[in-house]
Design a protein around this motif. Structure first.
Motif, PDB file in Angstrom:
ATOM      1  N   GLU B 411       0.835  -1.201   0.000  1.00 32.46           N
ATOM      2  CA  GLU B 411       0.000   0.000   0.000  1.00 32.46           C
ATOM      3  C   GLU B 411       0.872   1.254   0.000  1.00 32.46           C
ATOM      4  OE1 GLU B 411      -4.322   0.570   1.893  1.00 32.46           O
ATOM      5  OE2 GLU B 411      -3.038  -0.758   3.051  1.00 32.46           O
ATOM      6  N   LYS B 415       0.001   3.636  -2.976  1.00 31.56           N
ATOM      7  CA  LYS B 415      -1.100   4.525  -2.634  1.00 31.56           C
ATOM      8  C   LYS B 415      -0.883   5.964  -3.084  1.00 31.56           C
ATOM      9  CE  LYS B 415      -4.783   4.561   0.588  1.00 31.56           C
ATOM     10  NZ  LYS B 415      -5.352   3.901   1.725  1.00 31.56           N
ATOM     11  N   ARG B 416       0.349   6.443  -2.992  1.00 32.59           N
ATOM     12  CA  ARG B 416       0.590   7.832  -3.389  1.00 32.59           C
ATOM     13  C   ARG B 416       1.477   7.897  -4.624  1.00 32.59           C
ATOM     14  NH1 ARG B 416       2.407  11.066   1.655  1.00 32.59           N
ATOM     15  NH2 ARG B 416       2.178  12.796   0.202  1.00 32.59           N
ATOM     16  N   PHE B 483      -8.770  -1.110  -4.332  1.00 24.83           N
ATOM     17  CA  PHE B 483      -8.714  -0.755  -2.919  1.00 24.83           C
ATOM     18  C   PHE B 483      -9.832  -1.378  -2.090  1.00 24.83           C
ATOM     19  CE2 PHE B 483      -5.295   1.879  -4.203  1.00 24.83           C
ATOM     20  CZ  PHE B 483      -4.473   1.849  -3.092  1.00 24.83           C
TER      21      PHE B 483
END
Lengths: 164, 615
Positions: B411, B415-416, B483
């Protein structure tokens, strides 16, 4: 580091076959023709735990033209059969076929209207691996056996079809 | 519930043949001409979701039936959790009105019923085979089709008819000549003619644009030609790394954008339904392993639960808890493979190794518990094959921590990550209405924002006693689908911890004569025990005559089994309602207008498992 470090300033003699086969044995490029459950076990084989690269067969190529080991992993239905044949035909010689699991080898418990009862009805097979699905250890053994019994015995003097 | 039957009989009177309250849900049998009206009435009443559609052949059924064939519809009311079964007997002309106008998901389901039983759906846009190949003659699930009558295929379908339909729907005109050319891609003229019974199609809406179809790699464009005037046709799969070996998508490309797409399945059709008809119920369990082979034991438990419902059995508390624990662990490793391979499709290989490392650790536990890594066959009708080994719970707790660490690591990586986000956000959006029309369930449906999870909607195995949340998305894009699965891994871990902390003692098999095998002591030392054992193994668990539909929350959604029993130890009809089938039916609609690379990314995100898709 070159070969000189091992042999110094001397001669070595060998045969073309030994050199070629040595190279082929340890740089197999498998084409994973994975259709079913067995393909998931193949993922286990290429992952860190079992690591097929220890045996020189980790360069997976999804293009049949770039690979020399066709790994048929999973059930082959009659709908799939022409595609398998076409993929095999597209591979350049020398090439080998590994049949993984009982479905590819004999149809397994899918003895019914849609399942090919063993891929050797369609293409020649070099090595069969039993199991439903086989464990990664079984697959490793099959690759070692293939290297030792088939690839190491290739000769430039014989045509591929005679080699068997 | 009989209130519904009373109202429906009052409204339709003798247009219905009979109504009865089944062990699972109210059931009504109607005359084919009343189908559309009754379905319209039921939809009005709230049954807006087509769960399943299946054919049945009563040729060898011991009890006389109004007709040889029947089509069985299972409808669901998502708001109040009601289910209803509608059985439509098929007359001698084999014709039944099509429901494709109401549900998009009915398209493929009706094609399957035509393929397997030869039932003609009037008004279906393109009734052609779906699981069996296009040269197949006959309908294999009919009781008079010999199971071993094999039919080789000489050449695969060029899919030109379906492509022409979709291009027309997009406003393109595909002149006859170009269609022949297109067929020439595969050097075959198969599939050019429309399927029997299919109506002719005019172009829909807008002013049609004439587009020349040109096979791949044939010559250069003439000087000054409009680049967008020519479409390129490409097969994605079935032998393609992202298509899992068995999915074929035939696309018409304008540059890199997919203008029209056609999906073909059936490459892994291996006769699950026909094969299990000749097996005893417990012998069907290994076949269920191979439906969604990424989470084999969830299928085992779903099938056993359906048979138990037909038998009216209540399983022991320990069995329930172990099914929850092992089922959730299976769900976790299924999601790990889905996310891991999806990220590989996006070019992020490392995450796959992180996930597969922990998956191997779960395999080690499964191996110790069941003797197999992947295809475990751990469920039995009435219980489990064996109890936990000593220390199994502790092993699971250790592996959960490792899974959470791996998930946190992946993650953090994605995630970013801007490249990742731009590849998945607002890509291949499926709105809730479209997902429901196609019959989506599971994580894919929840990604669209619909909170439907059978573990909450129809709790079984004590799920109502665990504290967990369903994870939902907002948009229904590739990002949400990934997700939601990330979130579900966490929730499953929560459930497992709770279940392990209060795992009840006791047997893992019901004590019921005719279901559970006698003790080994009895089998070896007295004749009654031996006979009992012999009969159970050879004749199977006898299920009372009748029909039952029962569903569990599989890793990909509602995994249902519709079993028709003739009272023997083998299912007369064993229909599997596969969540992947519904998901993949929507795939062409999902990817049209998107780029090829996005189509690949979204294919991974809907987690199509071919064993379950094609059965």
């Amino acid at each position: 580091m070159g070969v000189e470090s091992a042999f110094g300033d001397s001669w070595i003699t060998t045969t073309i076959d030994s050199v070629l086969n040595w190279g082929r044995e340890h740089s197999l490029m498998p084409m994973p023709f994975g259709t079913a459950c067995c393909a998931i076990e193949f993922m286990g084989l290429v992952s860190s735990e079992y690591d097929i690269s220890r045996f020189g067969a980790e360069i997976v190529r999804f293009s049949p033209r770039q690979s020399d080991l066709l790994m048929v992993m999973g059930t082959i239905s009659y709908k799939q059969a022409p595609i398998l044949k076409r993929v095999y035909d597209q591979m350049a010689e020398p090439k080998w076929v590994l049949s993984m699991g009982v479905c590819a080898s004999s149809g397994g418990f899918y003895d019914n209207y849609c399942t090919v009862q063993g891929i050797d009805d369609l293409i020649p097979v070099d090595i069969y691996v039993g199991g439903c699905p086989p464990r990664p250890e079984g697959l490793i053994e099959a690759i070692l056996k293939l290297q030792e019994q088939r690839i190491a015995r290739q000769s430039v003097l014989t045509q591929p079809e005679d080699a068997a | 519930m009989s209130d519904l039957l009373a109202r429906v009989s009052e409204h339709f009177g003798d247009r219905l043949i009979e109504t009865l309250q089944g062990v699972d849900m109210p059931s009504l049998r109607l005359r084919p001409e009343a189908l559309l009206d009754v379905v319209a009435w039921l939809v009005e009443d709230g049954f807006g979701f087509l769960t399943d559609l299946a054919g049945v052949d009563y040729l060898k059924f011991p009890k006389a039936q109004p007709s040889r064939f029947a089509v069985v519809y299972h409808l669901y009311d998502m708001a109040s959790g009601r289910r209803v079964r509608v059985t439509c007997p098929v007359g001698d002309d084999l014709k039944v009105p099509s429901l494709t106008g109401r549900w998009q998901g009915a398209d493929w389901l009706e094609r399957e019923a035509w393929d397997q039983y030869g039932i003609l759906f009037e008004g279906h846009p393109n009734l052609k085979r779906i699981l069996n190949h296009h040269e197949f003659v006959g309908h294999p699930l009919r009781k008079d089709y010999p199971i071993r009558a094999r039919q080789p295929l000489s050449e695969n379908d060029a899919l030109v008819d379906e492509m022409a339909l979709r291009l027309r729907a997009r406003g393109y005109v595909l002149p006859e000549v170009e269609r022949d050319l297109l067929a020439g891609i595969r050097g075959s003229d198969h599939g050019v003619e429309a399927a029997p019974g299919a109506p002719s199609h005019g172009s829909r809406g807008g002013s049609p644009v004439a587009v020349a179809a040109r096979p791949v790699g044939q010559g250069r464009l003439p000087e000054g030609a409009d680049l967008h005037a020519e479409l390129m046709f490409v097969n994605l799969g079935p032998s393609h790394p992202a298509s899992h070996g068995t999915l074929r998508t035939f696309v018409a490309l304008d540059g890199e954008t997919i203008v029209a797409a056609v999906a073909e399945i059936g490459y892994l059709h291996r006769g699950f339904e026909k094969s299990t008809e000749s097996q005893t119920y417990n012998a069907c369990v290994p076949y269920t392993d191979r439906l969604n082979y990424c989470s084999a034991m969830l299928n085992n438990f779903a099938f056993c639960k359906a048979v138990e419902k037909a038998l009216g059995l209540t399983i022991t508390p320990r069995t329930k808890a172990i099914r929850v624990i092992i089922g959730e662990l299976s769900r976790i490793i299924d999601h790990l493979v889905c996310i891991g391979t999806n990220l590989v499709d996006l070019g992020a290989l490392t995450n796959f190794w992180y996930f597969f490392n922990v998956r191997e650790k779960v395999y080690t536990i499964f191996d110790k518990l069941t003797g197999a890594r992947l295809t475990n066959s751990y469920g039995r009708v009435g219980g489990l094959a064996r109890d936990f080994y000593d220390g199994c719970g502790a092993d699971i707790l250790v592996v959960l921590t490792e899974i959470e660490a791996a998930v946190a690591e992946v993650e953090t990586l994605v995630k970013r990550n801007r490249i990742f986000l731009e590849r998945v956000q607002d890509i291949c959006v499926v709105p809730a209405a479209m997902a429901l029309s196609y019959g989506w369930t599971g994580p894919n449906l929840r990604a669209t924002g619909v909170d439907y999870d059978l573990r909450k909607a129809e709790p079984y195995d004590g799920y109502e006693t665990y504290d967990f949340e369903t994870v939902t998305g907002t948009v229904g894009d590739t990002y949400d689908r990934i997700f939601v699965r990330f979130g579900e891994i966490g929730q499953s871990a929560r459930i497992i911890r709770q279940a392990l902390s209060r795992l009840p003692e006791g047997p893992v098999m019901v004590e019921a004569k005719g279901v559970s095998l006698p003790s080994k002591d009895d089998t070896y030392n007295n004749i009654e025990g031996l006979m009992n054992h012999f009969k159970l193994v050879f004749e199977g668990v006898k299920v009372p005559a009748g029909e039952v539909y029962d569903a569990s929350e599989g890793a990909n959604g509602e995994l249902g089994f519709y079993i028709v029993s003739d009272g023997s130890g083998r299912p007369y009809r064993n229909r599997c309602r596969p969540p992947s089938f519904m998901s993949f039916a929507a795939f062409p609609d999902m990817i049209e207008g998107h780029m090829v690379a996005d189509a690949i990314a979204s294919l991974g995100s809907i987690n199509i498992i071919a064993g379950e898709l094609d059965r």
